[in-house]
Write a protein that holds these residues in place. Structure first.
Motif, short mmCIF file in Angstrom:
data_model
loop_
_atom_site.label_atom_id
_atom_site.label_comp_id
_atom_site.label_asym_id
_atom_site.label_seq_id
_atom_site.Cartn_x
_atom_site.Cartn_y
_atom_site.Cartn_z
N PRO A 194 0.80 -1.23 0.00
CA PRO A 194 0.00 0.00 0.00
C PRO A 194 0.83 1.27 0.00
O PRO A 194 1.87 1.37 0.64
N LEU A 195 0.33 2.25 -0.76
CA LEU A 195 0.95 3.57 -0.87
C LEU A 195 0.22 4.58 -0.01
O LEU A 195 -1.01 4.57 0.07
N ASN A 196 0.97 5.44 0.62
CA ASN A 196 0.39 6.57 1.36
C ASN A 196 0.37 7.77 0.43
O ASN A 196 1.40 8.43 0.23
N LEU A 197 -0.78 8.07 -0.15
CA LEU A 197 -0.90 9.18 -1.09
C LEU A 197 -1.56 10.40 -0.47
O LEU A 197 -1.78 11.40 -1.16
N LEU A 198 -1.86 10.34 0.81
CA LEU A 198 -2.57 11.43 1.48
C LEU A 198 -1.77 12.72 1.39
O LEU A 198 -0.62 12.79 1.83
N GLY A 199 -2.37 13.74 0.79
CA GLY A 199 -1.73 15.04 0.71
C GLY A 199 -0.72 15.19 -0.40
O GLY A 199 -0.09 16.25 -0.52
N THR A 200 -0.52 14.17 -1.23
CA THR A 200 0.45 14.28 -2.33
C THR A 200 -0.12 15.14 -3.45
O THR A 200 -1.33 15.28 -3.59
N ARG A 201 0.78 15.68 -4.27
CA ARG A 201 0.37 16.50 -5.40
C ARG A 201 0.75 15.79 -6.69
O ARG A 201 1.89 15.42 -6.90
N ASN A 202 -0.25 15.57 -7.53
CA ASN A 202 -0.07 14.94 -8.84
C ASN A 202 0.64 13.59 -8.76
O ASN A 202 1.59 13.35 -9.52
N PRO A 203 0.23 12.70 -7.87
CA PRO A 203 0.88 11.39 -7.83
C PRO A 203 0.56 10.59 -9.10
O PRO A 203 -0.51 10.73 -9.69
#
Length: 213
Positions: free
Chosen positions: A120-129
Motif C-alpha cells: 500500500p501507498l500513502n498518497l494522502l496530501g500528495t500533489r499529482n501522484p
C-alpha cells in the motif's frame, strides 16, 4: 468507550475499532481492550492485546527488479503460471531489461490469471501522484489476447477500480520493445492506503514483462 449492547454466557460479538484509531503513520500499534463489569468476580481474563503494523510506501518509490522485492505480493489465481522476477533477457520473447538486471515477468500459460500487488501507498496530501512503468510489446501470436490490467484499491483489496488495460500484442513492435506507460493517481490523493495491482491475463501468446516501476 463502548457501553451499549449485551453478550450472554457462551456468546460472542465483534466490535470494529480500526475507524476509531489514528493509524495513518507507519509503525506498530499496540492495542489493548478490556471489559469492566461491577459483578465480575474474575479480573484476570478480561483483557486482550494485539499488535497492528502499518507499513505504507511513500513516494517517490522506484523498483528495478534486480531482486524479488519484498514490497510486492504475488498471487496465482488460475492456471500454472504467475508473476515472478526473472534475470537477463528471458525467452518468448527475448528481451533485455531497460533498467537494472531483472524484470517482472508473467510466464505464459493458457488461461492463466495472476496478480502482482504492490504494498500500500500513502498518497494522502500528495500533489499529482502517478505510477510509471515500462511494459513489453511484440507482434507475435496475434490471436492470443494476453493483457494487463492496472488496478487501484482503497479498501484493502476488497474492490478495485481499473486504471487501464494494456495488450501485449501490438503490430508496431516487430522487435520486442519496452514501452513507457503512466497512470494518474491524483484522484487517490485523499487516501493514506492505496493498493496498486498488476492483474495479468495470459493465453499462451508470450510472456508479459514489466520493467522499472
Amino acid at each position: 468507550l463502548l457501553t451499549s449492547g449485551t453478550i450472554d454466557i457462551l456468546q460472542s460479538d465483534t466490535f470494529e475499532i480500526t475507524n476509531l484509531l489514528p493509524v495513518s503513520q507507519n509503525g506498530t500499534y499496540h492495542i489493548m481492550a478490556w471489559l469492566e463489569n461491577v459483578v465480575d468476580q474474575v479480573k484476570t481474563n478480561d483483557t486482550v492485546f494485539a499488535d497492528y503494523t502499518v507499513n505504507l510506501l511513500t513516494l517517490p518509490y522506484n523498483e528495478n527488479f534486480n531482486v524479488s522485492p519484498s514490497t510486492f505480493t504475488f498471487t496465482q489465481l488460475s492456471g500454472n503460471s504467475g508473476w515472478s522476477v526473472q534475470q537477463g533477457q528471458g525467452s518468448n520473447p527475448v528481451i533485455n531489461p531497460v533498467y537494472g538486471s531483472g524484470r517482472l515477468t508473467f510466464a505464459s500459460e493458457l488461461g492463466a490469471i495472476a496478480s502482482a500487488r504492490l504494498q500500500p501507498l500513502n498518497l494522502l496530501g500528495t500533489r499529482n501522484p502517478k505510477i510509471e512503468f515500462w511494459y513489453a510489446h511484440d507482434n507475435n501470436n496475434s490471436s492470443k489476447d494476453d493483457k494487463l490490467f492496472v488496478r487501484a484499491s482503497v479498501d484493502g483489496g476488497t474492490t478495485y477500480q481499473n486504471l487501464g488495460e494494456i495488450k501485449r500484442y501490438n503490430t508496431a513492435y516487430t522487435t520486442p520493445t519496452f514501452v513507457y506507460y503512466t497512470f494518474d493517481l491524483s484522484s487517490y490523493a485523499m487516501y493514506s492506503c492505496v493498493i496498486i495491482d498488476f492483474y495479468g491475463q495470459s493465453y499462451g501468446g508470450g510472456n508479459q514483462n514489466i520493467d522499472r516501476i
